[in-house]
Design a protein around this motif. Sequence first.
Motif, short mmCIF file in Angstrom:
data_model
loop_
_atom_site.label_atom_id
_atom_site.label_comp_id
_atom_site.label_asym_id
_atom_site.label_seq_id
_atom_site.Cartn_x
_atom_site.Cartn_y
_atom_site.Cartn_z
N GLU A 183 3.59 22.35 20.93
CA GLU A 183 4.04 21.74 22.19
C GLU A 183 4.33 22.82 23.23
OE1 GLU A 183 7.19 19.30 20.67
OE2 GLU A 183 5.89 17.54 20.52
N TRP A 208 5.39 7.89 17.23
CA TRP A 208 6.07 9.16 17.55
C TRP A 208 5.12 10.34 17.64
CZ3 TRP A 208 10.73 9.05 19.58
CH2 TRP A 208 11.45 7.87 19.43
N HIS A 209 3.84 10.11 17.45
CA HIS A 209 2.87 11.22 17.54
C HIS A 209 2.53 11.45 19.02
CE1 HIS A 209 2.37 9.90 13.35
NE2 HIS A 209 2.24 11.19 13.13
N LEU A 219 2.09 14.48 20.54
CA LEU A 219 1.28 15.65 20.88
C LEU A 219 -0.19 15.31 21.16
CD1 LEU A 219 1.28 18.72 21.32
CD2 LEU A 219 0.78 18.97 18.89
N TRP A 274 -5.06 7.55 0.66
CA TRP A 274 -4.20 8.59 1.26
C TRP A 274 -2.84 8.63 0.56
CZ3 TRP A 274 0.47 7.57 3.80
CH2 TRP A 274 1.06 8.67 4.39
C1 B12 Z 1 2.79 16.39 14.00
C2 B12 Z 1 2.72 15.14 13.19
C3 B12 Z 1 3.82 14.30 13.15
C4 B12 Z 1 5.02 14.51 14.05
C5 B12 Z 1 4.62 14.11 15.50
C6 B12 Z 1 5.36 14.98 16.54
C7 B12 Z 1 4.66 14.99 17.85
N1 B12 Z 1 5.39 15.47 18.84
O1 B12 Z 1 3.52 14.60 18.03
C8 B12 Z 1 6.11 13.58 13.40
C9 B12 Z 1 6.98 14.41 12.50
C10 B12 Z 1 6.95 12.77 14.37
C11 B12 Z 1 5.23 12.69 12.51
C12 B12 Z 1 5.71 11.54 11.91
C13 B12 Z 1 4.98 10.76 11.03
N2 B12 Z 1 3.73 11.03 10.58
CO1 B12 Z 1 2.60 12.41 11.30
N3 B12 Z 1 1.42 13.79 11.70
C14 B12 Z 1 1.52 14.82 12.48
C15 B12 Z 1 0.23 15.68 12.39
C16 B12 Z 1 0.53 16.85 11.45
C17 B12 Z 1 -0.33 16.24 13.65
C18 B12 Z 1 -0.63 15.23 14.77
C19 B12 Z 1 -1.46 15.94 15.80
O2 B12 Z 1 -0.92 16.45 16.76
N4 B12 Z 1 -2.80 16.03 15.56
C20 B12 Z 1 -3.71 16.78 16.38
C21 B12 Z 1 -4.46 15.85 17.28
C22 B12 Z 1 -5.06 16.63 18.39
O3 B12 Z 1 -5.49 15.24 16.53
P1 B12 Z 1 -5.93 13.73 16.73
O4 B12 Z 1 -4.78 12.84 16.42
O5 B12 Z 1 -7.11 13.52 15.91
O6 B12 Z 1 -6.27 13.59 18.29
C23 B12 Z 1 -7.55 13.65 18.86
C24 B12 Z 1 -8.20 12.27 18.91
O7 B12 Z 1 -7.74 11.38 17.92
C25 B12 Z 1 -7.96 11.79 20.31
N5 B12 Z 1 -6.72 11.11 20.65
C26 B12 Z 1 -5.52 11.21 20.07
N6 B12 Z 1 -4.62 10.47 20.74
C27 B12 Z 1 -5.27 9.89 21.77
C28 B12 Z 1 -4.82 9.03 22.77
C29 B12 Z 1 -5.72 8.57 23.72
C30 B12 Z 1 -5.24 7.66 24.80
C31 B12 Z 1 -7.07 8.97 23.66
C32 B12 Z 1 -8.02 8.44 24.64
C33 B12 Z 1 -7.53 9.84 22.65
C34 B12 Z 1 -6.62 10.29 21.73
O8 B12 Z 1 -7.99 12.97 21.08
C35 B12 Z 1 -7.35 14.03 20.33
C36 B12 Z 1 -7.93 15.33 20.75
O9 B12 Z 1 -9.35 15.34 20.72
C37 B12 Z 1 -0.76 14.62 11.80
C38 B12 Z 1 -1.94 15.24 11.04
C39 B12 Z 1 -3.24 15.14 11.78
N7 B12 Z 1 -4.29 15.45 11.06
O10 B12 Z 1 -3.36 14.81 12.94
C40 B12 Z 1 0.18 13.77 10.95
C41 B12 Z 1 -0.20 12.34 10.57
C42 B12 Z 1 -0.86 11.62 11.73
N8 B12 Z 1 1.12 11.75 10.29
C43 B12 Z 1 1.12 10.95 9.29
C44 B12 Z 1 2.24 10.22 8.83
C45 B12 Z 1 2.06 9.42 7.57
C46 B12 Z 1 3.46 10.22 9.51
C47 B12 Z 1 4.72 9.45 9.12
C48 B12 Z 1 4.52 8.00 8.67
C49 B12 Z 1 5.43 10.28 8.05
C50 B12 Z 1 6.69 9.66 7.48
N9 B12 Z 1 6.64 9.37 6.19
O11 B12 Z 1 7.64 9.45 8.19
C51 B12 Z 1 5.56 9.52 10.42
C52 B12 Z 1 5.33 8.31 11.34
C53 B12 Z 1 6.07 8.40 12.67
C54 B12 Z 1 5.69 7.33 13.65
N10 B12 Z 1 6.17 6.11 13.47
O12 B12 Z 1 4.95 7.56 14.57
C55 B12 Z 1 -0.26 10.86 8.62
C56 B12 Z 1 -0.96 9.52 8.91
C57 B12 Z 1 -1.75 9.07 7.70
C58 B12 Z 1 -2.25 7.67 7.78
N11 B12 Z 1 -2.70 7.21 6.63
O13 B12 Z 1 -2.26 7.01 8.77
C59 B12 Z 1 -0.96 12.17 9.19
C60 B12 Z 1 -2.49 12.05 9.35
C61 B12 Z 1 -0.61 13.34 8.23
C62 B12 Z 1 -1.43 13.39 6.97
N12 B12 Z 1 -2.39 14.30 6.84
O14 B12 Z 1 -1.23 12.63 6.08
N13 B12 Z 1 3.97 13.20 12.35
#
Ligand code: B12
Length: 345
Positions: free
Chosen positions: A80, A108-109, A111, A297
């Motif tokens: 962040e 809460w995601h 980022l 998962w």
């Molecule tokens: C950091 C993180 C958290 C942080 C978030 C803090 C924050 N400020 O964002 C916190 C600790 C809060 C968190 C909590 C939880 N998390 Co979390 N988290 C993550 C993590 C490690 C990184 C997220 C991230 O930033 N990814 C990087 C981005 C860039 O990647 P992306 O999502 O693919 O985004 C791209 C596209 O999808 C798209 N995109 C994304 N968003 C959007 C929005 C729009 C409008 C558009 C057009 C495009 C778009 O563009 C992005 C860039 O190209 C992910 C792992 C992962 N692989 O992503 C797990 C992950 C998403 N979390 C997960 C889980 C399970 C949880 C919890 C349930 C854990 C728990 N037991 O409490 C909770 C749920 C909270 C809630 N209710 O939201 C799992 C989900 C698994 C599933 N089966 O769905 C993941 C995948 C982890 C894992 N490998 O298992 N988490």
Amino acid sequence: MTAAMTAVDPTDAYVGYLDCLADADEYAAIDVAIGLLDAGVPAERVLLDLVAPAQAEVGERWARNEWSVAQEHAATHISEQVVAAVAAHANPRPTGGRVVVACMDGEWHALPPRLVAEVLRLRGWQVTFLGASVPAAHLVSYLHRYDAHAVALACALPMRLPHAHRMIEACRRSDVPVVVGGRGFGADGRWARRLGVAWAPNAPAAAELIADERALRGVPPARLTHLADDEYASLVRRRGELIDSALADLRDRVPAARAYSPTQLDATVSDLGHIVDFLAAAVYVDDPSLFTEFVEWLSEILLSRGVPAGAVARPLDHFGVALRDFPRAGRVLALGRAALPAADR
Ligand code: B12
């Protein structure tokens, strides 16, 4: 200092940058990102080719139980800070209309949509980023007040899709076009299509859609006639009872579950809640793959943390019996059961 300072390509800088996250070295991480900008790498590439994949890797390390929650939180905080530093360094001036970027209620995601917000800003839009878990009513009144050109809504967890749908509909009623994104809509956006909303796989695609208002508004309608069977609504009503009875059943049948500490019990209740919520979401979009992907998962997560075998199979069997009058949920549960790895059956 943990990172190589000479990289001029985000891919070359990636390993050093991940080391900065592993060492929780915020200053070194910012130096890597700013070093790339100074070397002429566009800010958008730094965000999407360095920060985004590193953050996804953070998730994989947490999932494999290699990193604790604290290490994940520290790394996410640094990401962040890096995004803020890159945004401040680039400092673009808006030339386009206002786009509001927000997380769905209960999401809460923040980022991932923050990265999307910054890319839109870099491409000239005037972006308001509302951050995590925005209540639908507040979002809608905000859209009215600021006459938004479009709203971009993020959902990372498929179990939040029914809430996402309500939020999308609320925005639509105020006639503001919606684009959605995030892992919660499926890797290919198939659940966004089911909900009848424009979906973008990443930030650049979102920017292109937002610039094309006809494409944004011309999406085929939602396909949710199956909801007439009331299974989803009944599942939601019975959520508490299902979790309680599954916990009692687990303690009856899995001896290790009787000796759980309060922390293990809390985690189990939370996992049972996720099972019900993912099941309900799969029934909502009428797609068992939402649930089977989740079951795969969850069993990986639990096995990597030494949770005894049967911890997922048992509740699935229990729900199968408790929900025998729910044909669609029953089918989803059976497919979930079949998707379990042999070690957990
Ligand atoms: C950091 C993180 C958290 C942080 C978030 C803090 C924050 N400020 O964002 C916190 C600790 C809060 C968190 C909590 C939880 N998390 Co979390 N988290 C993550 C993590 C490690 C990184 C997220 C991230 O930033 N990814 C990087 C981005 C860039 O990647 P992306 O999502 O693919 O985004 C791209 C596209 O999808 C798209 N995109 C994304 N968003 C959007 C929005 C729009 C409008 C558009 C057009 C495009 C778009 O563009 C992005 C860039 O190209 C992910 C792992 C992962 N692989 O992503 C797990 C992950 C998403 N979390 C997960 C889980 C399970 C949880 C919890 C349930 C854990 C728990 N037991 O409490 C909770 C749920 C909270 C809630 N209710 O939201 C799992 C989900 C698994 C599933 N089966 O769905 C993941 C995948 C982890 C894992 N490998 O298992 N988490």
